[in-house]
Design an enzyme around this catalytic site. Structure first.
Site, PDB file in Angstrom:
ATOM      1  N   TYR A 240       0.874  -1.168   0.000  1.00  0.00           N
ATOM      2  CA  TYR A 240       0.000   0.000   0.000  1.00  0.00           C
ATOM      3  C   TYR A 240       0.907   1.212   0.000  1.00  0.00           C
ATOM      4  O   TYR A 240       1.809   1.299   0.837  1.00  0.00           O
ATOM      5  CB  TYR A 240      -0.903   0.017   1.234  1.00  0.00           C
ATOM      6  CG  TYR A 240      -2.183  -0.724   1.017  1.00  0.00           C
ATOM      7  CD1 TYR A 240      -3.019  -0.372  -0.038  1.00  0.00           C
ATOM      8  CD2 TYR A 240      -2.564  -1.777   1.836  1.00  0.00           C
ATOM      9  CE1 TYR A 240      -4.202  -1.059  -0.261  1.00  0.00           C
ATOM     10  CE2 TYR A 240      -3.743  -2.453   1.615  1.00  0.00           C
ATOM     11  CZ  TYR A 240      -4.556  -2.094   0.563  1.00  0.00           C
ATOM     12  OH  TYR A 240      -5.716  -2.756   0.339  1.00  0.00           O
ATOM     13  N   ASP A 268      -6.048  -0.874  -6.687  1.00  0.00           N
ATOM     14  CA  ASP A 268      -7.517  -0.772  -6.745  1.00  0.00           C
ATOM     15  C   ASP A 268      -8.113  -0.261  -5.443  1.00  0.00           C
ATOM     16  O   ASP A 268      -9.296  -0.432  -5.184  1.00  0.00           O
ATOM     17  CB  ASP A 268      -8.129  -2.135  -7.100  1.00  0.00           C
ATOM     18  CG  ASP A 268      -7.793  -3.222  -6.085  1.00  0.00           C
ATOM     19  OD1 ASP A 268      -7.182  -2.911  -5.042  1.00  0.00           O
ATOM     20  OD2 ASP A 268      -8.131  -4.387  -6.351  1.00  0.00           O
ATOM     21  N   HIS A 360     -10.033  -7.381  -5.675  1.00  0.00           N
ATOM     22  CA  HIS A 360      -9.727  -7.272  -4.242  1.00  0.00           C
ATOM     23  C   HIS A 360     -10.719  -8.125  -3.423  1.00  0.00           C
ATOM     24  O   HIS A 360     -11.246  -7.695  -2.403  1.00  0.00           O
ATOM     25  CB  HIS A 360      -9.831  -5.791  -3.845  1.00  0.00           C
ATOM     26  CG  HIS A 360      -8.990  -5.380  -2.671  1.00  0.00           C
ATOM     27  ND1 HIS A 360      -8.023  -4.413  -2.764  1.00  0.00           N
ATOM     28  CD2 HIS A 360      -8.999  -5.768  -1.377  1.00  0.00           C
ATOM     29  CE1 HIS A 360      -7.478  -4.228  -1.568  1.00  0.00           C
ATOM     30  NE2 HIS A 360      -8.053  -5.043  -0.715  1.00  0.00           N
TER      31      HIS A 360
HETATM   32  O1  173 Z   1      -9.152  -5.567   1.858  1.00  0.00           O
HETATM   33  C1  173 Z   1      -8.727  -5.053   2.887  1.00  0.00           C
HETATM   34  O2  173 Z   1      -9.310  -5.165   3.969  1.00  0.00           O
HETATM   35  C2  173 Z   1      -7.516  -4.273   2.803  1.00  0.00           C
HETATM   36  O3  173 Z   1      -6.909  -4.300   1.792  1.00  0.00           O
HETATM   37  C3  173 Z   1      -7.057  -3.437   3.913  1.00  0.00           C
HETATM   38  C4  173 Z   1      -6.693  -2.124   3.670  1.00  0.00           C
HETATM   39  C5  173 Z   1      -6.327  -1.321   4.726  1.00  0.00           C
HETATM   40  C6  173 Z   1      -6.292  -1.807   6.017  1.00  0.00           C
HETATM   41  C7  173 Z   1      -6.620  -3.131   6.248  1.00  0.00           C
HETATM   42  C8  173 Z   1      -6.999  -3.932   5.196  1.00  0.00           C
END
Ligand code: 173
Length: 500
Positions: A240, A268, A360
């Protein structure tokens, strides 16, 4: 030698408010007063533990080093003298008691025969909060269910009389050997469901030659997982991208230095989808009372667990950033979350080494198409431009995979391998590392049988002619129901009334 300050429970307990807020995590005392407004999950949850030991609440949501890296050193006050901390006797809730009962009465692992079984078990043995977070998808969860259904719209065209005495489903993914054409896809917050969290995945992957994609938001820290892996065990990293690119750069370069073999950038999720099962959980506080209706301004009303901790993700991420990523790492870069042929072409032309056709796990844009359906659009579009096949550009699919037959369909249609997320997660929630190993074994058994019956002895023999995907993009097709899936799937619930 000791210049480390030792603090007592009563001393810490004096700092139990907004003006001065100390907490204990993993035996250390921190002054988080100034950090309160910055806490991505809101202030209220920290204040609840002000002056107390917050370890138990902290652990599932944060990697161990989150607090040490986020707080300046002068806020690290010292260590706690554990003998002086009043033990909080936690009342075991009825839900927790029920969960423990289910855990004791779990089916034995040798009676588990398919991946759906893990989900059936996990649903009973993990907390409602964990179940809500893991199982939820966005809006009406149409895409979540479509991910599964799409595989049912592809039919096999098996070949016979090919001497299938020996079949081999091992393959190479981004230059790394893999015993399965499946990798463990990133899922976050593993300790919500099992005390050892994602380490169960790392260890099982090690024993079976499978590749784990480490999640940026795993409960275990990145280094814990890399430390648990064998020196030559290939690992991938899901990324991320932080608004602060320096943080991202450090993270990526650290991963490369520790031997991670590929970087999967999630593209995404500029904002997290609204996962309503997860969001509804927020309405019920830890004591089981409605929490957000009491007008406390710093509880973010409409967030579930994931949204609360995702505010660092940069929504400005764009194609212009790809050269920067290329400049900070030599790892292959894969864009995770491509959903159209147009973007697959842009990805190829941007010089990355692969794409994951993914929605996702149905958790982002609802009614986005399944990765499998996108695959049959992407391959001809790339082929028409001379971009496919190309050994330096690999195409992956994820979402809804529960059977080796699903994997074989995706490979026949042009994928190198597929990602599997929730099933491995549910496997470790239910049975720890052994569960994950069993899930891998189930895949193996299914690959052996299906490849024999399909007449494909190796991954290379899986060709488009072995499947009929003509109905894939037709969204109204009657087929026999996938009962295992339907029986596990929990329909969305409506609004809940307050108890009188
Ligand atoms: O899908 C999710 O839950 C995910 O990608 C996510 C994103 C940020 C924090 C925790 C999970």
């Amino acid at each position: 030698m000791s210049d480390i300050r030792v603090l007592s429970g009563p001393e810490v307990a004096e700092h139990a408010n907004r003006e001065s807020c100390w907490i204990i995590v993993h035996g250390k005392v921190y002054d988080v007063t100034e950090f309160l407004p910055e806490h991505p999950g809101g202030q209220a949850i920290i204040l609840k533990y002000a002056g107390k030991d917050a370890t138990e609440a902290y652990e599932p949501i944060h990697p161990p080093d989150a607090i040490t890296t986020n707080l300046p050193p002068d806020k690290h006050l010292g260590v706690i003298d554990a003998s002086t901390v009043a033990k909080v006797v936690k009342e075991v809730t009825a839900e927790e008691k029920q969960r423990q009962k289910y855990m004791e009465a779990r089916p034995s692992l040798d009676t588990i025969i398919n991946l759906h079984d893990f989900e059936t078990v996990a649903r009973k043995v993990i907390s409602e909060k964990a179940w809500a977070y893991y199982s939820s998808a966005s809006d009406d969860e149409i895409t979540l269910r479509e991910n599964r259904m799409a595989y049912q719209r592809v039919w096999f065209r098996p070949r016979i009389l090919r001497d299938v005495t020996s079949v081999d489903w091992s393959t190479t993914i981004l230059g790394q050997k893999s015993s399965l054409p499946v990798y463990i896809s990133a899922t976050a917050l593993g300790k919500l469901g099992h005390p050892e969290g994602e380490l169960c995945l790392t260890r099982a992957a090690q024993n079976h030659g499978v590749i784990q994609m480490i999640a940026t938001l795993a409960s275990c820290s990145f280094d814990e997982m890399v430390d648990a892996a064998k020196p030559d065990q290939p690992l991938f990293l899901q990324l991320y991208v932080n608004k602060d690119r320096e943080i991202t750069k450090k993270y990526v370069q650290h991963a490369e230095a520790r031997g991670v073999k590929a970087l999967f950038i999630t593209v995404d999720a500029p904002q997290l989808g609204r996962r309503e099962k997860d969001m509804r959980m927020k309405f019920v506080g830890e004591e089981g009372v409605a929490k957000v209706q009491d007008g406390q301004s710093d509880i973010k009303k409409d967030e579930g667990v994931a949204r609360a901790i995702s505010s660092f993700i940069d929504p400005s991420l764009s194609w212009k950033d790809i050269p920067w990523f290329r400049s900070i790492t030599k790892m292959p870069i894969i864009l995770k979350g491509i959903a159209t042929a147009e973007d697959a072409i842009l990805a190829y032309e941007s010089g990355v080494q692969g794409i994951v056709l993914s929605n996702h796990g149905g958790r982002q844009l609802d009614t986005a198409r399944s990765g499998l359906e996108v695959l049959v659009e992407v391959i001809p579009a790339l082929r028409a431009r001379g971009y496919f096949p190309n050994p330096n550009f690999e195409i992956f699919v994820d979402g809804g995979v529960r059977r080796a037959s699903d994997v074989l369909k995706a490979i026949a249609l042009g994928a190198t391998a597929v990602g599997v997320g929730r099933p491995f997660l549910y496997a470790f929630c239910s049975y720890g590392q052994d569960g994950v190993e069993k899930a891998i074994q189930i895949f193996r058994d299914e690959f052996e049988m299906n490849m024999r019956l399909l007449g494909a002895r190796t991954i290379d023999e899986l060709v488009p002619e072995m499947v009929d995907a003509s109905a894939l993009s037709s969204h109204v097709v009657l087929t026999p129901q996938d009962t295992l899936f339907h029986n596990t799937y929990v329909p969305l619930a409506g609004a809940t009334f307050q108890e009188s």
